[in-house]
Design an enzyme around this catalytic site. Structure first.
Site, PDB file in Angstrom:
ATOM      1  CE1 TYR A 139      29.193  33.337  34.707  1.00 19.91           C
ATOM      2  CE2 TYR A 139      31.477  33.486  33.981  1.00 19.91           C
ATOM      3  CZ  TYR A 139      30.139  33.301  33.689  1.00 19.91           C
ATOM      4  OH  TYR A 139      29.735  33.073  32.393  1.00 19.91           O
ATOM      5  CG  PHE A 167      37.095  29.871  25.176  1.00 16.99           C
ATOM      6  CD1 PHE A 167      36.379  28.675  25.209  1.00 16.99           C
ATOM      7  CD2 PHE A 167      38.353  29.890  25.743  1.00 16.99           C
ATOM      8  CE1 PHE A 167      36.922  27.526  25.798  1.00 16.99           C
ATOM      9  CE2 PHE A 167      38.914  28.747  26.322  1.00 16.99           C
ATOM     10  CZ  PHE A 167      38.189  27.558  26.345  1.00 16.99           C
ATOM     11  CG  LEU A 190      39.351  43.910  24.232  1.00 22.70           C
ATOM     12  CD1 LEU A 190      40.051  44.970  25.065  1.00 22.70           C
ATOM     13  CD2 LEU A 190      40.363  42.887  23.703  1.00 22.70           C
ATOM     14  NE  ARG A 219      41.810  36.341  28.616  1.00 21.56           N
ATOM     15  CZ  ARG A 219      43.071  36.256  29.088  1.00 21.56           C
ATOM     16  NH1 ARG A 219      44.032  35.725  28.360  1.00 21.56           N
ATOM     17  NH2 ARG A 219      43.352  36.693  30.300  1.00 21.56           N
TER      18      ARG A 219
HETATM   19  N1  LIG Z   1      29.032  36.970  27.003  1.00 21.00           N
HETATM   20  C1  LIG Z   1      30.030  36.087  27.078  1.00 21.00           C
HETATM   21  O1  LIG Z   1      31.139  36.330  26.538  1.00 21.00           O
HETATM   22  C2  LIG Z   1      29.816  34.766  27.792  1.00 21.00           C
HETATM   23  C3  LIG Z   1      30.917  33.879  27.911  1.00 21.00           C
HETATM   24  C4  LIG Z   1      30.719  32.657  28.547  1.00 21.00           C
HETATM   25  C5  LIG Z   1      29.458  32.309  29.014  1.00 21.00           C
HETATM   26  N2  LIG Z   1      28.435  33.182  28.914  1.00 21.00           N
HETATM   27  C6  LIG Z   1      27.105  32.789  29.452  1.00 21.00           C
HETATM   28  O2  LIG Z   1      26.111  33.054  28.474  1.00 21.00           O
HETATM   29  C7  LIG Z   1      24.867  33.362  29.102  1.00 21.00           C
HETATM   30  C8  LIG Z   1      24.319  34.661  28.529  1.00 21.00           C
HETATM   31  O3  LIG Z   1      25.262  35.707  28.763  1.00 21.00           O
HETATM   32  P1  LIG Z   1      25.024  37.185  28.212  1.00 21.00           P
HETATM   33  O4  LIG Z   1      26.362  37.742  27.904  1.00 21.00           O
HETATM   34  O5  LIG Z   1      23.966  37.173  27.177  1.00 21.00           O
HETATM   35  O6  LIG Z   1      24.510  37.925  29.537  1.00 21.00           O
HETATM   36  P2  LIG Z   1      23.210  38.812  29.762  1.00 21.00           P
HETATM   37  O7  LIG Z   1      23.333  39.365  31.148  1.00 21.00           O
HETATM   38  O8  LIG Z   1      23.017  39.760  28.638  1.00 21.00           O
HETATM   39  O9  LIG Z   1      22.038  37.736  29.729  1.00 21.00           O
HETATM   40  C9  LIG Z   1      21.621  36.981  30.857  1.00 21.00           C
HETATM   41  C10 LIG Z   1      20.095  37.069  30.919  1.00 21.00           C
HETATM   42  O10 LIG Z   1      19.645  36.282  32.042  1.00 21.00           O
HETATM   43  C11 LIG Z   1      18.605  37.018  32.676  1.00 21.00           C
HETATM   44  N3  LIG Z   1      18.491  36.570  34.058  1.00 21.00           N
HETATM   45  C12 LIG Z   1      19.380  36.735  35.071  1.00 21.00           C
HETATM   46  N4  LIG Z   1      18.887  36.216  36.216  1.00 21.00           N
HETATM   47  C13 LIG Z   1      17.663  35.702  35.908  1.00 21.00           C
HETATM   48  C14 LIG Z   1      16.668  35.045  36.656  1.00 21.00           C
HETATM   49  N5  LIG Z   1      16.790  34.791  37.963  1.00 21.00           N
HETATM   50  N6  LIG Z   1      15.538  34.645  36.024  1.00 21.00           N
HETATM   51  C15 LIG Z   1      15.364  34.902  34.702  1.00 21.00           C
HETATM   52  N7  LIG Z   1      16.277  35.526  33.951  1.00 21.00           N
HETATM   53  C16 LIG Z   1      17.416  35.921  34.546  1.00 21.00           C
HETATM   54  C17 LIG Z   1      19.025  38.465  32.557  1.00 21.00           C
HETATM   55  O11 LIG Z   1      17.973  39.382  32.740  1.00 21.00           O
HETATM   56  C18 LIG Z   1      19.598  38.499  31.154  1.00 21.00           C
HETATM   57  O12 LIG Z   1      18.624  38.821  30.196  1.00 21.00           O
HETATM   58  C19 LIG Z   1      25.154  33.423  30.600  1.00 21.00           C
HETATM   59  O13 LIG Z   1      24.766  32.194  31.158  1.00 21.00           O
HETATM   60  C20 LIG Z   1      26.670  33.584  30.675  1.00 21.00           C
HETATM   61  O14 LIG Z   1      27.190  33.038  31.853  1.00 21.00           O
HETATM   62  C21 LIG Z   1      28.575  34.409  28.317  1.00 21.00           C
END
Ligand SMILES: NC(=O)c1ccc[n+]([C@@H]2O[C@H](COP(=O)([O-])OP(=O)(O)OC[C@H]3O[C@@H](n4cnc5c(N)ncnc54)[C@H](O)[C@@H]3O)[C@@H](O)[C@H]2O)c1
Length: 316
Positions: A139, A167, A190, A219
């Site tokens: 990832y 974060f 968490l 964290r």
């Molecule tokens: N939640 C956290 O704490 C956190 C921390 C660091 C980074 N991020 C990053 O933030 C972003 C959003 O995370 P989140 O927690 O909202 O996750 P989430 O899974 O709720 O949102 C991701 C979205 O991307 C969509 N998606 C996945 N593959 C796809 C594709 N091929 N085409 C179109 N849409 C697609 C999913 O359907 C989903 O709606 C991500 O890139 C994640 O890596 C999140």
């Protein structure tokens, strides 16, 4: 200004869509709803329920757009270890296709969801943008690959971009249509997990013998609304032809026991929790240095741990 929000049906993306619309931006959304929910997409946005892996859908969704906020991704660390191909496909190749489509369509501004997982088990705390990147799972590696792609695109073709390294994101946003909140499946974060804890299925504390004041891991948590404020500032402060990498956190850390205590205060009762062995690969402390975000974006987080927990709780 019209923004394409990829992943706008997910937790963070749907929050961004709602706040952008409230601020007067026009918004297109592309999301295949593989982990997101169509019902979370604000009805004022134009929604394309399509994958970023389809170039024709990207061309369509980019029509009339001036900028992209790119949230679409797979983001489960454990899944990335057992099914790495999904992470290279969606996160790395999907972002490659997006960058190609942006160039084809003359869209030159990008704000990208990067992650603290790019730093891996950092020896430095707090972590700055100059700390070594050494992801410990596919990832984090797939997200770091995208950061490299974006830098190259800026150098070669003048893309103006910011990679925001989040974060731990928490909290929720109340809208006229209800709450936009974390609904990951499985949920690995968490705060939602401890709010769901029951005597039959108590929350696990992975290790109580870490070299921290109370023995549990520390964290850095950031409220999702503060996070989106930073995205809007990043978009407004893009430097033509440059790629900035910026950490987003609160700049301070909380131990697992401190988060548990904050949640018990919000719920007004004790939360079932059991101590178990340390989890392989967990670092003791991961905290962001956010001085660059303060200096470059003129931003700082406003919302406390208490409000992250109480918003998450109210959204249940
Ligand atoms: N939640 C956290 O704490 C956190 C921390 C660091 C980074 N991020 C990053 O933030 C972003 C959003 O995370 P989140 O927690 O909202 O996750 P989430 O899974 O709720 O949102 C991701 C979205 O991307 C969509 N998606 C996945 N593959 C796809 C594709 N091929 N085409 C179109 N849409 C697609 C999913 O359907 C989903 O709606 C991500 O890139 C994640 O890596 C999140």
């Amino acid at each position: 200004m019209k923004i394409l929000v990829t992943g706008g049906a997910g937790y963070i993306g749907s929050t961004a869509v709602s706040i952008l619309l409230d601020r007067g931006f026009d918004v297109n959304v592309i999301d295949d709803c593989s982990t997101g929910y169509a019902a979370s997409v604000d009805s004022r946005a134009t929604f394309f329920q399509k994958s970023i892996l389809e170039p024709a859908a990207l061309d369509y969704a980019l029509q009339g757009c001036d900028a992209v906020m790119h949230f679409a991704a797979k983001s489960l660390v454990g899944e990335s270890v057992v099914k790495p191909e999904i992470y290279w496909e969606t996160n790395a190749y999907g972002s490659r296709l997006l960058l190609n489509a942006m160039r084809r369509n003359g869209v030159e501004k990008l704000v990208f969801s990067s992650t603290a997982a790019t730093y891996g088990d950092s020896k430095e705390n707090p972590i700055t943008e100059n700390s070594a990147t050494s992801p410990t799972n596919p990832y984090g590696a797939s997200k770091l690959a995208v950061d490299y792609m974006i830098s190259a695109q800026s150098t070669a073709y003048g893309l103006s971009a910011a990679s925001l390294r989040y974060f731990n994101v928490a909290g929720a946003l109340k809208t006229e249509n209800g709450w936009l909140a974390e609904k990951h499946n499985p949920e690995t974060h968490l705060i939602p997990n401890l709010l769901r804890s029951t005597p039959e299925s108590p929350m696990k504390i992975f290790g109580t013998d870490w070299p921290t004041p109370d023995g549990t891991c520390i964290r850095d948590y950031i409220h999702v609304v503060d996070l989106i404020e930073a995205h809007i500032k990043a978009l407004e402060n893009l430097t033509p032809g440059r790629h900035e990498i910026i950490n987003l956190g609160s700049g301070g850390g909380y131990s697992v026991k401190e988060v548990l205590a904050a949640a018990e205060k919000v719920l007004g009762r004790s939360i079932p929790a059991i101590a178990t062995d340390r989890r392989a690969g967990d670092p003791a402390v991961l905290v962001a240095d956010i001085s660059k975000a303060r200096a470059v974006l003129g931003w700082q987080p406003e919302r406390s741990l208490q409000s992250m927990v109480s918003d998450a709780w109210e959204s249940f």
